[in-house]
Enzyme design. Structure first.
Site, mmCIF file in Angstrom:
data_model
loop_
_atom_site.group_PDB
_atom_site.id
_atom_site.type_symbol
_atom_site.label_atom_id
_atom_site.label_comp_id
_atom_site.label_asym_id
_atom_site.label_seq_id
_atom_site.Cartn_x
_atom_site.Cartn_y
_atom_site.Cartn_z
ATOM 1 N N LYS A 1 -11.946 35.779 30.974
ATOM 2 C CA LYS A 1 -12.013 36.982 31.799
ATOM 3 C C LYS A 1 -12.492 38.224 31.064
ATOM 4 C CE LYS A 1 -8.578 35.803 35.206
ATOM 5 N NZ LYS A 1 -7.273 36.148 35.733
ATOM 6 N N GLY B 1 -2.823 38.259 19.770
ATOM 7 C CA GLY B 1 -2.888 39.627 20.277
ATOM 8 C C GLY B 1 -3.272 40.642 19.201
ATOM 9 N N ARG C 1 0.640 28.498 10.851
ATOM 10 C CA ARG C 1 1.276 29.766 10.454
ATOM 11 C C ARG C 1 2.289 29.558 9.328
ATOM 12 N NH1 ARG C 1 2.052 33.154 16.143
ATOM 13 N NH2 ARG C 1 -0.037 34.058 16.116
ATOM 14 N N GLY D 1 -6.160 33.948 20.039
ATOM 15 C CA GLY D 1 -5.886 32.951 21.080
ATOM 16 C C GLY D 1 -6.477 31.578 20.854
HETATM 17 C C1 3PG Z 1 1.936 35.939 18.329
HETATM 18 O O1 3PG Z 1 2.362 34.790 18.548
HETATM 19 O O2 3PG Z 1 0.780 36.287 18.614
HETATM 20 C C2 3PG Z 1 2.819 36.904 17.599
HETATM 21 O O3 3PG Z 1 3.873 36.242 16.976
HETATM 22 C C3 3PG Z 1 3.323 37.986 18.523
HETATM 23 O O4 3PG Z 1 4.111 37.448 19.540
HETATM 24 P P1 3PG Z 1 4.392 38.315 20.870
HETATM 25 O O5 3PG Z 1 3.080 38.383 21.613
HETATM 26 O O6 3PG Z 1 5.473 37.611 21.618
HETATM 27 O O7 3PG Z 1 4.805 39.689 20.404
#
Ligand code: 3PG
Length: 394
Positions: free
Chosen positions: A194, A374, A34, A351
């Site tokens: 899942k 996410g 990142r 993920g």
């Molecule tokens: C992540 O790591 O996917 C983003 O930085 C968002 O983090 P968070 O799910 O804690 O909002």
């Protein structure tokens, strides 16, 4: 969207939202991907004479705590971009204002974790106002945090002139090529443990892609729904009806669902456990499915051969343990080969996916790999992302 091509940043105080939420172990960054991704935007802004003020969250702190300080991350970022990165102990108030006032054009300053203030996640207007006073424009380069409508990921876009950073731009171009305006046919590969965490995603995908490969633990639920005896495998039996509903929806939308036709099983979930390939009618009752079997891998390869675009989320087996990484590794290699041959646009994210493709050694051969977790899932679910929506020119 307006981008860095649409603004003269020289001498301006640029509030640059980045995602510095990197994995750390004992104070050291264990995966700098990142940081590498945001480097071009930071370098460009600094090179053009902007005062570059970095805003980012780290972890999910409840108030201020040392273990979630961005200080060590700012130091790691300085190493990646090979330029000094200053640090202010707070993202608003005296410490931030003082440090910004002392900046020269081209300087880079990282402000402390925005989530040390609960107002960040509440997108509190007074907090947004305080932040907005620190800058002249807001640049969002954090696609991976764009599913959050927080003060620094969304709120600032209503207060200051808003622009997409280079990483955000690259991400949006790649994602557009993958699902919104793809070359068809499109295949999606979705794996992971899942079904429960990916119901919305599957429901959206079946309306958009022509073929959907389902692998990983979640495939067991689909197999169970079709009457396959899956032994001791991970399986969400209560979701059998959901699985059937998704399959019906796929059929109505002319999306071919490609489930495993055989399985690699073991009796213990551990590295190098003796493993066996079985047809679906012969899974031993006391065994667990830990990967797709050899015939399934061939089917996945053939399905990739038929596609012009691939969207991938989630490993198709327990890739973190050999030999159960085989299905994921083989499919990834095959997709990489087709991409290199110019026959496939391949986009992956979410993920474990990046880790799985790195493990397969092919991450660089994909057309685009998103570092978003996410946010990538919500995009695959077809949901608007607040941090992207706010960038649209009204
Ligand atoms: C992540 O790591 O996917 C983003 O930085 C968002 O983090 P968070 O799910 O804690 O909002």
């Amino acid at each position: 969207f307006r981008t860095l091509d649409d603004v003269d940043v020289k001498g301006k105080r640029v509030l640059l939202r980045v995602d510095l939420n990197v994995p750390m172990d004992s104070g050291k960054v264990t995966d700098a991907t990142r940081l590498e991704r945001v480097a071009p935007t930071i370098t460009e802004l600094s090179g053009k004479g902007a005062k570059v003020i970095l805003l980012a969250h780290f972890g999910r702190p409840k108030g201020r705590d040392d273990k979630n300080s961005l200080k060590p991350v700012a130091a790691a970022l300085a190493e990646v971009i090979k330029k000094p990165v200053g640090f202010a102990e707070d993202c608003v108030g005296e410490p931030a204002a003082k440090a910004i006032a002392a900046m020269a054009d081209g300087d880079i300053l990282c402000l402390e974790n925005t989530r040390f203030h609960p107002e960040e996640e509440k997108n509190d207007p007074a907090f947004v106002e305080k932040l907005a006073e620190l800058g002249d424009i807001w640049v969002n380069d954090a696609f991976s945090a764009a599913h959050r409508a927080h003060a620094t990921t969304e709120g600032l876009g209503h207060k200051l002139p808003a622009y997409a950073g280079r990483t955000m731009q690259a991400e949006l171009v790649a994602l557009n090529k993958a699902l919104e305006a793809p070359v068809k046919p499109v295949i999606a590969i979705v794996g992971g443990a899942k079904v429960s965490s990916k119901i919305d995603l599957l429901e959206n995908l079946v309306t958009k892609v022509q073929a959907l490969v389902i692998g990983g633990g979640m495939a067991n639920t689909f197999l169970h729904a079709q009457g396959v005896k899956v032994g001791k495998s991970l399986c969400e039996k209560d979701l059998a009806e959901t699985a059937l509903r998704i399959m019906n929806k796929a059929e109505a939308a002319n999306c071919a669902i490609i489930l495993p036709v055989d399985a690699t099983v073991a009796y213990h979930f551990e590295a190098n456990a003796p493993s066996f390939a079985y047809g679906l009618d012969a899974i031993p009752p006391d065994s667990m499915i830990l990967d797709v079997g050899p015939r399934s891998i061939e089917r996945i390869h053939a399905a990739i051969d038929d596609a012009a675009t691939l969207v991938w989320n989630g490993p198709v087996g327990a890739f973190e343990l050999t030999p159960f990484d085989k299905g994921t590794v083989e499919a990834a290699k095959h997709a990489a080969k087709r991409t290199k041959a110019g026959k496939l646009v391949s986009v992956a994210g979410g993920g474990d996916t990046v880790a799985a493709l790195n493990h397969a050694g092919v991450a660089d051969d994909f057309t685009y790999i998103s570092t978003a977790g996410g946010a990538f899932l919500e995009w695959m679910e077809g949901k608007p992302l607040p941090g992207v929506e706010v960038l649209r020119v009204k």
